[in-house]
Scaffold this motif. Structure first.
Motif, PDB file in Angstrom:
ATOM      1  N   VAL A 193       0.843  -1.199   0.000  1.00 44.17           N
ATOM      2  CA  VAL A 193       0.000   0.000   0.000  1.00 44.17           C
ATOM      3  C   VAL A 193       0.878   1.249   0.000  1.00 44.17           C
ATOM      4  O   VAL A 193       1.829   1.342   0.786  1.00 44.17           O
ATOM      5  CB  VAL A 193      -0.933   0.014   1.227  1.00 44.17           C
ATOM      6  N   ARG A 194       0.538   2.198  -0.868  1.00 43.09           N
ATOM      7  CA  ARG A 194       1.315   3.439  -0.962  1.00 43.09           C
ATOM      8  C   ARG A 194       0.550   4.603  -0.340  1.00 43.09           C
ATOM      9  O   ARG A 194      -0.683   4.688  -0.472  1.00 43.09           O
ATOM     10  CB  ARG A 194       1.610   3.775  -2.426  1.00 43.09           C
ATOM     11  N   PRO A 195       1.217   5.516   0.316  1.00 44.33           N
ATOM     12  CA  PRO A 195       0.552   6.718   0.849  1.00 44.33           C
ATOM     13  C   PRO A 195      -0.123   7.512  -0.271  1.00 44.33           C
ATOM     14  O   PRO A 195       0.430   7.662  -1.362  1.00 44.33           O
ATOM     15  CB  PRO A 195       1.711   7.512   1.463  1.00 44.33           C
ATOM     16  N   GLY A 196      -1.336   7.953   0.009  1.00 39.44           N
ATOM     17  CA  GLY A 196      -2.080   8.736  -0.968  1.00 39.44           C
ATOM     18  C   GLY A 196      -2.843   7.916  -1.986  1.00 39.44           C
ATOM     19  O   GLY A 196      -3.559   8.471  -2.825  1.00 39.44           O
ATOM     20  N   GLN A 197      -2.707   6.601  -1.919  1.00 40.29           N
ATOM     21  CA  GLN A 197      -3.387   5.724  -2.869  1.00 40.29           C
ATOM     22  C   GLN A 197      -4.851   5.558  -2.477  1.00 40.29           C
ATOM     23  O   GLN A 197      -5.175   5.328  -1.311  1.00 40.29           O
ATOM     24  CB  GLN A 197      -2.691   4.361  -2.865  1.00 40.29           C
ATOM     25  N   LEU A 198      -5.749   5.679  -3.454  1.00 42.13           N
ATOM     26  CA  LEU A 198      -7.173   5.452  -3.205  1.00 42.13           C
ATOM     27  C   LEU A 198      -7.431   3.954  -3.207  1.00 42.13           C
ATOM     28  O   LEU A 198      -7.170   3.270  -4.209  1.00 42.13           O
ATOM     29  CB  LEU A 198      -8.019   6.128  -4.283  1.00 42.13           C
ATOM     30  N   LEU A 199      -7.923   3.437  -2.098  1.00 43.35           N
ATOM     31  CA  LEU A 199      -8.215   2.019  -1.969  1.00 43.35           C
ATOM     32  C   LEU A 199      -9.725   1.870  -1.781  1.00 43.35           C
ATOM     33  O   LEU A 199     -10.285   2.332  -0.780  1.00 43.35           O
ATOM     34  CB  LEU A 199      -7.454   1.439  -0.773  1.00 43.35           C
ATOM     35  N   VAL A 200     -10.369   1.236  -2.762  1.00 45.24           N
ATOM     36  CA  VAL A 200     -11.828   1.132  -2.794  1.00 45.24           C
ATOM     37  C   VAL A 200     -12.229  -0.327  -2.702  1.00 45.24           C
ATOM     38  O   VAL A 200     -11.761  -1.154  -3.489  1.00 45.24           O
ATOM     39  CB  VAL A 200     -12.385   1.719  -4.112  1.00 45.24           C
ATOM     40  N   HIS A 201     -13.088  -0.670  -1.744  1.00 41.81           N
ATOM     41  CA  HIS A 201     -13.670  -2.010  -1.760  1.00 41.81           C
ATOM     42  C   HIS A 201     -15.145  -1.901  -2.111  1.00 41.81           C
ATOM     43  O   HIS A 201     -15.771  -0.846  -1.945  1.00 41.81           O
ATOM     44  CB  HIS A 201     -13.443  -2.751  -0.435  1.00 41.81           C
ATOM     45  N   THR A 202     -15.706  -3.007  -2.607  1.00 37.67           N
ATOM     46  CA  THR A 202     -17.090  -3.006  -3.088  1.00 37.67           C
ATOM     47  C   THR A 202     -17.979  -3.934  -2.280  1.00 37.67           C
ATOM     48  O   THR A 202     -19.050  -4.320  -2.725  1.00 37.67           O
ATOM     49  CB  THR A 202     -17.136  -3.414  -4.569  1.00 37.67           C
ATOM     50  N   SER A 203     -17.547  -4.294  -1.078  1.00 37.67           N
ATOM     51  CA  SER A 203     -18.347  -5.166  -0.212  1.00 37.67           C
ATOM     52  C   SER A 203     -19.543  -4.398   0.346  1.00 37.67           C
ATOM     53  O   SER A 203     -19.402  -3.269   0.808  1.00 37.67           O
ATOM     54  CB  SER A 203     -17.489  -5.695   0.939  1.00 37.67           C
ATOM     55  N   GLY A 204     -20.711  -5.020   0.314  1.00 34.37           N
ATOM     56  CA  GLY A 204     -21.867  -4.394   0.939  1.00 34.37           C
ATOM     57  C   GLY A 204     -21.840  -4.508   2.450  1.00 34.37           C
ATOM     58  O   GLY A 204     -22.326  -3.637   3.168  1.00 34.37           O
ATOM     59  N   ARG A 205     -21.233  -5.557   2.950  1.00 32.63           N
ATOM     60  CA  ARG A 205     -21.220  -5.837   4.390  1.00 32.63           C
ATOM     61  C   ARG A 205     -20.360  -4.850   5.160  1.00 32.63           C
ATOM     62  O   ARG A 205     -20.702  -4.429   6.269  1.00 32.63           O
ATOM     63  CB  ARG A 205     -20.708  -7.259   4.597  1.00 32.63           C
ATOM     64  N   TYR A 206     -19.215  -4.492   4.605  1.00 33.02           N
ATOM     65  CA  TYR A 206     -18.241  -3.685   5.342  1.00 33.02           C
ATOM     66  C   TYR A 206     -18.314  -2.215   4.960  1.00 33.02           C
ATOM     67  O   TYR A 206     -18.627  -1.862   3.824  1.00 33.02           O
ATOM     68  CB  TYR A 206     -16.820  -4.184   5.072  1.00 33.02           C
ATOM     69  N   GLY A 207     -17.979  -1.372   5.938  1.00 32.48           N
ATOM     70  CA  GLY A 207     -17.792   0.038   5.665  1.00 32.48           C
ATOM     71  C   GLY A 207     -16.325   0.318   5.413  1.00 32.48           C
ATOM     72  O   GLY A 207     -15.589  -0.524   4.885  1.00 32.48           O
ATOM     73  N   ALA A 208     -15.870   1.498   5.827  1.00 32.77           N
ATOM     74  CA  ALA A 208     -14.487   1.883   5.571  1.00 32.77           C
ATOM     75  C   ALA A 208     -13.508   1.306   6.595  1.00 32.77           C
ATOM     76  O   ALA A 208     -12.310   1.208   6.325  1.00 32.77           O
ATOM     77  CB  ALA A 208     -14.371   3.407   5.541  1.00 32.77           C
ATOM     78  N   LYS A 209     -13.985   0.920   7.795  1.00 34.32           N
ATOM     79  CA  LYS A 209     -13.073   0.484   8.854  1.00 34.32           C
ATOM     80  C   LYS A 209     -12.315  -0.786   8.504  1.00 34.32           C
ATOM     81  O   LYS A 209     -11.224  -1.023   9.031  1.00 34.32           O
ATOM     82  CB  LYS A 209     -13.837   0.301  10.170  1.00 34.32           C
ATOM     83  N   VAL A 210     -12.856  -1.614   7.635  1.00 32.38           N
ATOM     84  CA  VAL A 210     -12.137  -2.825   7.241  1.00 32.38           C
ATOM     85  C   VAL A 210     -10.829  -2.473   6.531  1.00 32.38           C
ATOM     86  O   VAL A 210      -9.908  -3.292   6.454  1.00 32.38           O
ATOM     87  CB  VAL A 210     -13.033  -3.706   6.339  1.00 32.38           C
ATOM     88  N   LEU A 211     -10.732  -1.237   6.050  1.00 32.18           N
ATOM     89  CA  LEU A 211      -9.522  -0.768   5.373  1.00 32.18           C
ATOM     90  C   LEU A 211      -8.549  -0.069   6.318  1.00 32.18           C
ATOM     91  O   LEU A 211      -7.567   0.529   5.867  1.00 32.18           O
ATOM     92  CB  LEU A 211      -9.906   0.182   4.227  1.00 32.18           C
ATOM     93  N   ASP A 212      -8.803  -0.143   7.627  1.00 29.97           N
ATOM     94  CA  ASP A 212      -7.933   0.544   8.603  1.00 29.97           C
ATOM     95  C   ASP A 212      -6.463   0.159   8.477  1.00 29.97           C
ATOM     96  O   ASP A 212      -5.584   1.029   8.622  1.00 29.97           O
ATOM     97  CB  ASP A 212      -8.429   0.285  10.035  1.00 29.97           C
ATOM     98  N   PRO A 213      -6.100  -1.119   8.236  1.00 28.71           N
ATOM     99  CA  PRO A 213      -4.677  -1.424   8.064  1.00 28.71           C
ATOM    100  C   PRO A 213      -4.048  -0.641   6.911  1.00 28.71           C
ATOM    101  O   PRO A 213      -2.903  -0.190   7.018  1.00 28.71           O
ATOM    102  CB  PRO A 213      -4.671  -2.931   7.782  1.00 28.71           C
TER     103      PRO A 213
END
Length: 315
Positions: free
Chosen positions: A99-119
């Motif tokens: 993962v690079r700083p400033g990179q947009l990381l988008v997930h498409t899961s309906g179950r999860y919000g943004a917190k799953v991307l905390d790492p």
């Protein structure tokens, strides 16, 4: 300005390079839609033969590479993997330094919000949850279906405008979903869309057993009208023997289903009970007719009346 004068998307300067991790049915369609908006898909990962074929169909000339290399090449990365796979994937990518700083990381899961991307957030990524409320086929028709499709959007407040802008660029309509409401939101969609497929498939099978040669042609107008009425009127659109309180008809249905399709009985009874509850609550089912009906549904048999509506022997 006529459409013939509009610039070809290939001729416009690309604003973001786009990568896809997980070439299922969703990722390639979203990437192709972003390409139409002027972005440039540069990498896609896929393991199965079906994923590779899908990527070749939807994103021709975009190289297939490992997930870490997708992140290395792209400014905007779509993580379009199954829900249960997503947390581990995010942790692994963050731990390996992909993962690079400033990179947009988008997930498409309906179950999860943004917190799953905390790492990934801790590694400097910009986390977005963009879930298209649409069923996908894995073919180019999916790109067309995104026009007017609602997206469940969850992101940090400072990224809300960026998330909504991406949805609009894909032709969708952003709908903000609070982090803690994501599982409920997703359950609602699954209840309506996924279970609908099961109900329609069962209905077609039963019609074939009843001798109908073209069940799809028979059901098309009926189900289309029922869906339209339900979306317009909600519970006021309820019709049929349960809403009317026709206990004898419902008992006959259960008897026939037990003979010809016993695997459908549990679903029929569950939906009939839910329908009866809603019809009662909205004054469509008369209380004096509800007792016998609820008896049939509770017993899962002919109940207090026989299949012809007459009193049975167990009274």
């Amino acid at each position: 300005m006529s459409t013939s004068q509009l610039p070809d998307p290939k001729d416009r300067p690309a604003r973001l390079t786009v990568g896809v991790v997980g070439a299922g049915r969703v990722g390639p369609a979203l990437a192709a839609s972003l390409q139409l908006a002027g972005h440039r898909p540069v990498a896609v990962s896929g393991v199965s033969d079906a994923s590779r074929r899908r990527a070749a169909l939807m994103l021709p000339d975009v190289p297939l590479v490992p997930p870490a290399e997708v992140l290395d090449r792209a400014d905007l990365v779509l993580l379009t993997v199954p829900d249960d796979t997503l947390p581990g994937l995010v942790e692994g990518l963050a731990e390996t330094g992909a993962v690079r700083p400033g990179q947009l990381l988008v997930h498409t899961s309906g179950r999860y919000g943004a917190k799953v991307l905390d790492p990934a957030l801790r590694a400097g990524a910009l986390p977005l949850a963009l879930h298209p409320a649409m069923t996908f086929t894995g073919t180019p028709v999916d790109v067309q279906r995104l026009a007017g499709c609602s997206f469940g959007v969850t992101a940090p407040d400072e990224l809300r405008m960026a998330a909504e802008a991406l949805v609009i660029e894909m032709g969708g309509e952003p709908e903000w979903i609070a982090e803690e409401r994501r599982p409920l939101y997703h359950a609602a969609l699954a209840l309506g869309a996924n279970h609908l497929v099961t109900l329609v498939a069962q209905s077609m099978e039963l019609l074939r057993s009843a001798g109908v040669e073209a069940p799809d042609r028979m059901l098309g107008p009926l189900l289309g009208a029922a869906l339209d009425n339900a979306l317009r009127s909600g519970d006021a659109a309820l019709t049929g023997p349960v809403a009317r309180g026709d206990a004898g008809t419902v008992a006959a249905h259960v008897t026939e289903l037990r003979k010809h399709a016993p695997q459908t009985v549990a679903g029929y009874l569950a939906m009939a009970r839910a329908t009866a509850d809603r019809a009662l609550a909205h004054g469509l089912l008369k209380p004096e007719l509800a007792e016998d009906l609820l008896g049939v549904l509770a017993n899962g048999t002919d109940g207090p009346h026989g299949a012809d509506g007459t009193k049975g022997d167990a009274g």
